[in-house]
Every structure is written in structure tokens, then in C-alpha cells.
Design an enzyme around this catalytic site. Structure first.
Site, short mmCIF file in Angstrom:
data_model
loop_
_atom_site.label_atom_id
_atom_site.label_comp_id
_atom_site.label_asym_id
_atom_site.label_seq_id
_atom_site.Cartn_x
_atom_site.Cartn_y
_atom_site.Cartn_z
N ASP A 107 38.58 -1.30 2.91
CA ASP A 107 39.08 -2.59 3.41
C ASP A 107 39.86 -3.32 2.29
OD1 ASP A 107 39.35 -4.55 5.34
OD2 ASP A 107 37.29 -5.26 5.24
N HIS A 108 40.31 -4.54 2.58
CA HIS A 108 41.12 -5.37 1.67
C HIS A 108 41.04 -5.01 0.18
CE1 HIS A 108 42.15 -8.55 4.59
NE2 HIS A 108 41.02 -8.18 5.15
N GLU A 180 36.37 -14.18 3.73
CA GLU A 180 35.60 -12.96 3.85
C GLU A 180 35.48 -12.31 2.50
OE1 GLU A 180 35.61 -9.51 7.04
OE2 GLU A 180 37.21 -9.24 5.64
N HIS A 223 39.27 -14.57 9.59
CA HIS A 223 38.01 -13.89 9.26
C HIS A 223 36.86 -14.84 9.59
CE1 HIS A 223 40.25 -11.29 6.15
NE2 HIS A 223 39.87 -10.50 7.14
N GLY A 224 35.81 -14.29 10.14
CA GLY A 224 34.63 -15.11 10.40
C GLY A 224 34.72 -15.81 11.74
N HIS A 261 42.79 -8.07 12.19
CA HIS A 261 41.70 -8.50 11.31
C HIS A 261 41.03 -9.73 11.91
CE1 HIS A 261 42.09 -6.26 7.41
NE2 HIS A 261 43.03 -5.74 8.17
N ASN A 283 39.22 -4.98 13.21
CA ASN A 283 38.11 -5.12 12.27
C ASN A 283 37.05 -6.05 12.82
OD1 ASN A 283 39.81 -3.62 10.68
ND2 ASN A 283 39.76 -5.02 8.93
N ILE A 284 35.82 -5.63 12.64
CA ILE A 284 34.71 -6.46 13.10
C ILE A 284 33.65 -6.45 11.99
CG2 ILE A 284 33.87 -4.47 14.45
CD1 ILE A 284 32.62 -6.51 16.37
N ASP A 285 33.28 -7.62 11.54
CA ASP A 285 32.29 -7.70 10.45
C ASP A 285 31.27 -8.80 10.74
OD1 ASP A 285 30.98 -7.28 8.07
OD2 ASP A 285 32.48 -8.24 6.82
#
Ligand SMILES: [Zn+2]
Length: 357
Positions: A107-108, A180, A223-224, A261, A283-285
Site C-alpha cells: 500500500d501507500h 490513514e 480514508h476512514g 481508496h 481499498n478497504i481498511d
């Protein structure tokens, strides 16, 4: 269209290119989930098995460091490099046992973290020399903080190196909002939160002749998960970018493979619209972190009286609590939550049941 047939194990090179082309053709995308150890990696593989769909397993810089162990020195990126390698070897071993096709990705990686990816690529080149295939399927460089020319220039140099192993490069154009992995863009300039079709064309012209690449474009994604705020999701930016590149370079439809993202917290409609414009990876976090932690909290709350001492619970002062104390019990409840959330992601992204393996 017939389901795409895939082999269990890690997908790289031409097979990955064909997989993304199929995703665009049938309007589906693959979830890319961040893992931080064998527990979440196995839970991701279990999700691929249940959903009958390939899954992208990715390691972030700090996720890799955590995989290696938080007590290790990471001054030369040694913990992150070793953690990425360990994670990849774990997934490579287990994907075949689970019988699922998997894509391995990092990732990033911002400019100051390039020594991390340099180390992982060096290990990948050694792996390639021994096995004839790369360790990872793809890496991401996130040089969106740099001027566009520098972003594209460095990205091209990395693609030249990894394309020799049949690897794909993910780049970022414009920035993903929110925070993130310790990188905070919550105060970013609004214009940078939206990628322009002209920028996508510049990246296409520089990278397309060199090798396979995907583009994390900014279309108001963050993100988030936050309360609905002042940044609006504008998926038509992706549609317009595809149309612009296709018209300027006389390609077929959807010449670019996009990455979404900050998929956590998005509605099913937003996801479907983005996928219809050529998003192949989401992307899933945050949502999967929540899905892992929530059942553990429930376990700790419900079994609280059994977790106060090794001996003694509501059934008697001498009763042993060993079976509640064993971390495998509560860790597995987290794994199951993680798997369930990822299977839902496969349904949302349309990949559920579109593959044979
Ligand atoms: Zn991201």
C-alpha cells in the site's frame, strides 16, 4: 459472459492484466484489504474462499512493521521490509492451501518511504531469479505530495524496474482525503482532492509504453469513516478521465484501471457507480478493522466475569478460566467478523460468484 477461470495461488504478470480487463468488462472490482499479521491474512483468504472471488491482500508500511513486530528497530526500514517479505511468503504458502487466487500488493509509499519499497523490490528480484515470478504482484507509490512531473517521473523509473518481473505499479494522482497509517490529509487543499483528466492522460502517456499500471485517482474519496462532510464524492471524474484518454489516444473504452481508496463508509450506490467507470480495486481498511474489533469487544464484555483472574468466576471461586483466557478464542471471533465484512465487500463490488477456481 462466462466466469473467468483462475488458478489458486498468487496472480502476477499477464494473468493479472487479464484479470483487471475482465473486471472492467463485467463491471466488477476486487476488494484490497490491509492485513497486519497471519490472523488477518488467513481471514482474508477465508473470505476469498467463501465469496468464490479473488482478493487483493496488501501490506502497508506500518502494517509490515507490525507484521515484523513493534519492538524491532525500523530506522533503515528493516522491520517494514522484513515484515512485507514475511507477509508475502505467508500468503504465498497459505493461498494454495485455501485454494484461492490472490493478488499480493504493498500500500501507500510516500517519497520518504521509498527505501522500504526498494528493499522489498530487491527481495522480489532475488525471488524472481529463483522462481521465475515476482514475490509481490504489485506495489503502490504515492508521490501525490510531489509536483506532478516528479510523481510521474519517479513512477516511470520504478515501473521500468518492476515491469521486468511482470509486476504492476499503482500510482496516486491527486490526494485521498482523511487520515490513514499516520499520514494525515484532513486539511488538504480542495482542488487536490479531485484528479483532472489531463493529469490522467500525462500519466498514461508516460507509463503505458513501459508496463502495466493502475491509478488511484482522487474523486473526493477519503480514508476512514467520518460524518458526512464538505468533500463530495464525484465518481464522474473517473468516467470523464476514461473518455478523455480514449479520445486523445484512440484507445478502446476504459483504457485506465482505477483504484478506489478509502472505500470504507461508502454507500453501495457510490461503489457501483465508481466500478462502472473502470475501478478494478477498492481499498478497504477502516471497515475491516471495525469488523475485527467489534466481536472481540463483545466477547470481552460478555465474558468479563471470566476474565478477572485465572481462577474464579460466577460458577465458583476455584473454577478455572483457561478456555476464556486463550487468545485463540477471542482472536477467532475477530477473524470471523473480518471475513464476513470482506465477503460483503465482494458482493458490493460485484466480484462475488463471477469466478471459477
Ligand atoms: Zn489509500
Amino acid at each position: 459472459m462466462a466466469n473467468l477461470k483462475l488458478k489458486p495461488g498468487v496472480i502476477t504478470g499477464k494473468a493479472l492484466d487479464e484479470l483487471f480487463a475482465y473486471c472492467k468488462e463485467v463491471d466488477c472490482a476486487l476488494p484490497a484489504v490491509n492485513v497486519i499479521g497471519s490472523s488477518s491474512a488467513n481471514a482474508a483468504l477465508a473470505a476469498a474462499k467463501e465469496a468464490k472471488a479473488p482478493i487483493i491482500i496488501q501490506l502497508s508500511h506500518t502494517g509490515s512493521q507490525f507484521y515484523a513486530g513493534k519492538t524491532l528497530d525500523n530506522g533503515q526500514q528493516q522491520a517494514s521490509i522484513a515484515g512485507s517479505i514475511a507477509g508475502a511468503l505467508h500468503v504465498r504458502t497459505m493461498a494454495k492451501v485455501y485454494g484461492v487466487p490472490t493478488i499480493l500488493h504493498t500500500d501507500h509509499c510516500a517519497k520518504k518511504l521509498l527505501p522500504w519499497v526498494d528493499g522489498v523490490i530487491a527481495a522480489g528480484e532475488e525471488y524472481f531469479a529463483r522462481n521465475g515470478e515476482p514475490l509481490f504482484s504489485s506495489h503502490m507509490l504515492d508521490l501525490s505530495e510531489q509536483p506532478l512531473e516528479e510523481n510521474i517521473d519517479i513512477s516511470r523509473r520504478y515501473l521500468e524496474r518492476i515491469a521486468k518481473m511482470g509486476m504492476t505499479l499503482e500510482i496516486e494522482l491527486g490526494i485521498t482525503g482523511g487520515e490513514e497509517d499516520g499520514v494525515d490529509h484532513s486539511g488538504a487543499d480542495h482542488s487536490k482532492l479531485y484528479t483532472s483528466p489531463e493529469d490522467v492522460l500525462k500519466a498514461y502517456d508516460a507509463l503505458h509504453p513501459v508496463g502495466n499500471f493502475t491509478v488511484a485517482a482522487a474523486f473526493g474519496n477519503t480514508h476512514g469513516v467520518y460524518a458526512p462532510g464538505n468533500v463530495k464524492l464525484k465518481p464522474p471524474i473517473l468516467r470523464d478521465s476514461q473518455a478523455y484518454v480514449a479520445a486523445q489516444r484512440k484507445t478502446g473504452p476504459e483504457p485506465v484501471s482505477f483504484v478506489f481508496h478509502g472505500g470504507s463508509g461508502s454507500t453501495e450506490e457510490e461503489i457501483r457507480e465508481a466500478v462502472s467507470y473502470g475501478v478494478v480495486k477498492m481499498n478497504i481498511d477502516t471497515d475491516t478493522q471495525w469488523a475485527f474489533t467489534q466481536p472481540i469487544k463483545k466477547f470481552m464484555d460478555e465474558k468479563s466475569a471470566y476474565l478477572q483472574a485465572q481462577l474464579g468466576n460466577p460458577e465458583g471461586p476455584d473454577k478455572p478460566n483457561k478456555r476464556y483466557i486463550d487468545p485463540r478464542g477471542w482472536l477467532h471471533s475477530g477473524e470471523k467478523g473480518f471475513t464476513t465484512r470482506l465477503v460483503k465487500a465482494c458482493k458490493d463490488l460485484g466480484s462475488f460468484g463471477k469466478f471459477d477456481f
